[in-house]
Design a protein around this motif. Structure first.
Motif, mmCIF file in Angstrom:
data_model
loop_
_atom_site.group_PDB
_atom_site.id
_atom_site.type_symbol
_atom_site.label_atom_id
_atom_site.label_comp_id
_atom_site.label_asym_id
_atom_site.label_seq_id
_atom_site.Cartn_x
_atom_site.Cartn_y
_atom_site.Cartn_z
ATOM 1 N N PHE A 148 -4.181 6.896 10.436
ATOM 2 C CA PHE A 148 -3.021 5.765 10.651
ATOM 3 C C PHE A 148 -2.132 6.320 12.048
ATOM 4 N N ARG A 193 -7.811 9.856 1.462
ATOM 5 C CA ARG A 193 -6.289 9.603 1.583
ATOM 6 C C ARG A 193 -5.932 10.570 2.960
ATOM 7 N N SER A 194 -6.379 11.868 2.977
ATOM 8 C CA SER A 194 -6.119 12.585 4.153
ATOM 9 C C SER A 194 -6.788 11.928 5.377
ATOM 10 N N TYR A 238 2.221 15.277 13.728
ATOM 11 C CA TYR A 238 1.975 14.419 12.537
ATOM 12 C C TYR A 238 0.350 13.910 12.546
ATOM 13 N N ARG A 284 -7.200 8.778 5.998
ATOM 14 C CA ARG A 284 -6.614 7.563 6.441
ATOM 15 C C ARG A 284 -5.192 7.878 6.899
ATOM 16 N N TYR A 285 -4.668 8.800 6.273
ATOM 17 C CA TYR A 285 -3.347 9.458 6.946
ATOM 18 C C TYR A 285 -3.678 9.677 8.523
ATOM 19 N N LYS A 286 -4.410 10.566 8.651
ATOM 20 C CA LYS A 286 -4.902 10.820 10.080
ATOM 21 C C LYS A 286 -5.152 9.722 10.815
ATOM 22 N N LEU A 306 0.166 5.029 2.104
ATOM 23 C CA LEU A 306 -1.207 5.087 1.937
ATOM 24 C C LEU A 306 -1.891 5.823 0.954
ATOM 25 N N VAL A 320 5.465 7.887 6.577
ATOM 26 C CA VAL A 320 4.320 7.531 6.069
ATOM 27 C C VAL A 320 4.180 8.611 4.905
ATOM 28 N N SER A 321 3.863 8.008 3.731
ATOM 29 C CA SER A 321 3.462 8.847 2.501
ATOM 30 C C SER A 321 2.175 8.584 2.036
ATOM 31 N N ILE A 322 1.605 9.512 1.349
ATOM 32 C CA ILE A 322 0.401 9.597 0.604
ATOM 33 C C ILE A 322 0.726 9.327 -0.665
#
Length: 326
Positions: free
Chosen positions: A308, A301-302, A323, A304-306, A230, A261-263
């Motif tokens: 996801f 980015r953070s 997660y 979007r990570y959450k 992401l 999953v990586s940023i």
């Protein structure tokens, strides 16, 4: 490298592949003749002596099989699990990856040589599960088939796990043979659900190829976990929505717990870093980098990570709250 040398507390630094360099250093050390050595930087009389760059090992089959005789394997929680590698390097050109720079060029062990290692460990150390550390196992499908044929022919009763690049040459026949030979788990680099973003990343496939591989995997009995990335600099809200939609589209074919999953991070020694200015990124040496248009930032980015993982949980693909909260 320079920082290590300037530290002044290191006697020897090995640069690049270490097998041949370490062997030469050990022999010299034993004979009290620690001197200039290709592939190494040596501290002698308070001066660092730098050897020439050592040639890459062109034939990986010349490396000896690992010797675990000095390990107390019964003390390990996973005493029957062993790491193994078939390849070094990667022929792909993903612009964010440093694999190509690290290994310089892609090389593959023969299927026969890899089989001999697996068979040897199974026989001598009761190895029953192998985790291939290659960034992608499918660089040479011919040798993969040789490995599978030998495992099947010799009834080597082991299981194994690999990382796979979603290449269109992964068809039913090779996937079925891999499963018959004990390959039960794949880690597949999907990265995103946006075909446009896949191209931006320098990757050579599309979401249709990914879905076909996942369908075959389910049919032949390979459990497939997926890797996602992401926050690539050109990722838009629309791209991210496509990723969430694609996750939903393939939910019945994958496992995502534990999630991979990586940023996106900007790494040195990558094609991306060499042309980072083309992406109009501000403060690119920091994890807090952001785009000039402010459409990609650490906060975005953070978030979007959450999102996801929240979406994955709604799809019943996730059971662990940590997660989402992390």
């Amino acid at each position: 490298f320079t920082q290590i040398v300037n530290n002044g507390n290191v006697d020897v630094i090995v640069e690049g592949e270490g097998e041949q360099t370490l062997l030469e250093l050990a022999k010299n050390w034993k004979n009290n003749k620690l001197e200039k050595c290709n592939g190494a930087v040596i501290l002698k009389n308070n001066i660092y002596i730098t050897g020439e760059k050592r040639e890459l090992i062109s034939d990986l089959d010349i490396l000896p099989l690992p010797n675990y005789s000095d390990f107390k394997l019964d003390k390990y929680a996973l005493k029957n699990n062993f790491s193994i590698m078939m390849t070094r390097g990667c022929p792909m050109k993903c612009i964010y990856c440093s694999e190509g720079e690290y290994w310089k060029k892609s090389r593959t062990r023969s299927g026969k040589n890899v089989f001999e290692e697996m068979h040897y460990i199974a026989k001598n150390y009761n190895g029953t599960y192998f985790h291939f550390g290659d960034c992608m196992i499918n660089t040479n499908l011919k040798e993969i088939e040789v490995l599978c044929d030998l495992l099947i022919k010799n009834q080597t009763n082991v299981l194994w796990k690999v990382k796979v690049y979603p290449n269109k040459n992964l068809n039913y026949n090779i996937m079925k043979k891999m499963r018959d030979a004990g390959c039960v788990t794949w880690e597949l680099g999907v990265e995103t659900g946006s075909d446009r973003l896949i191209k931006d990343m320098g990757r050579n496939y599309n979401t249709s190829i990914v879905k076909k591989i996942l369908e075959i995997g389910k049919e032949v009995g390979i459990s497939i976990n997926t890797f996602w990335m992401l926050g690539f600099p050109t990722e838009t809200d629309e791209d991210f929505k496509k990723t969430l939609n694609f996750l939903e589209e393939i939910k019945n074919y994958i496992k995502i717990d534990p999630p991979c999953v990586s940023i996106f991070q900007i790494l040195r020694d990558t094609p991306f870093y060499q042309k980072v200015n083309d992406f109009e990124i501000i403060d690119y040496n920091s994890k807090e980098w952001y785009t000039k248009k402010q459409n990609n930032s650490a906060k975005i980015r953070s978030e979007r990570y959450k999102k996801f993982f929240e979406h994955a949980k709604k799809l019943n693909l996730l059971n662990n709250e940590v997660y989402i909260n992390g």
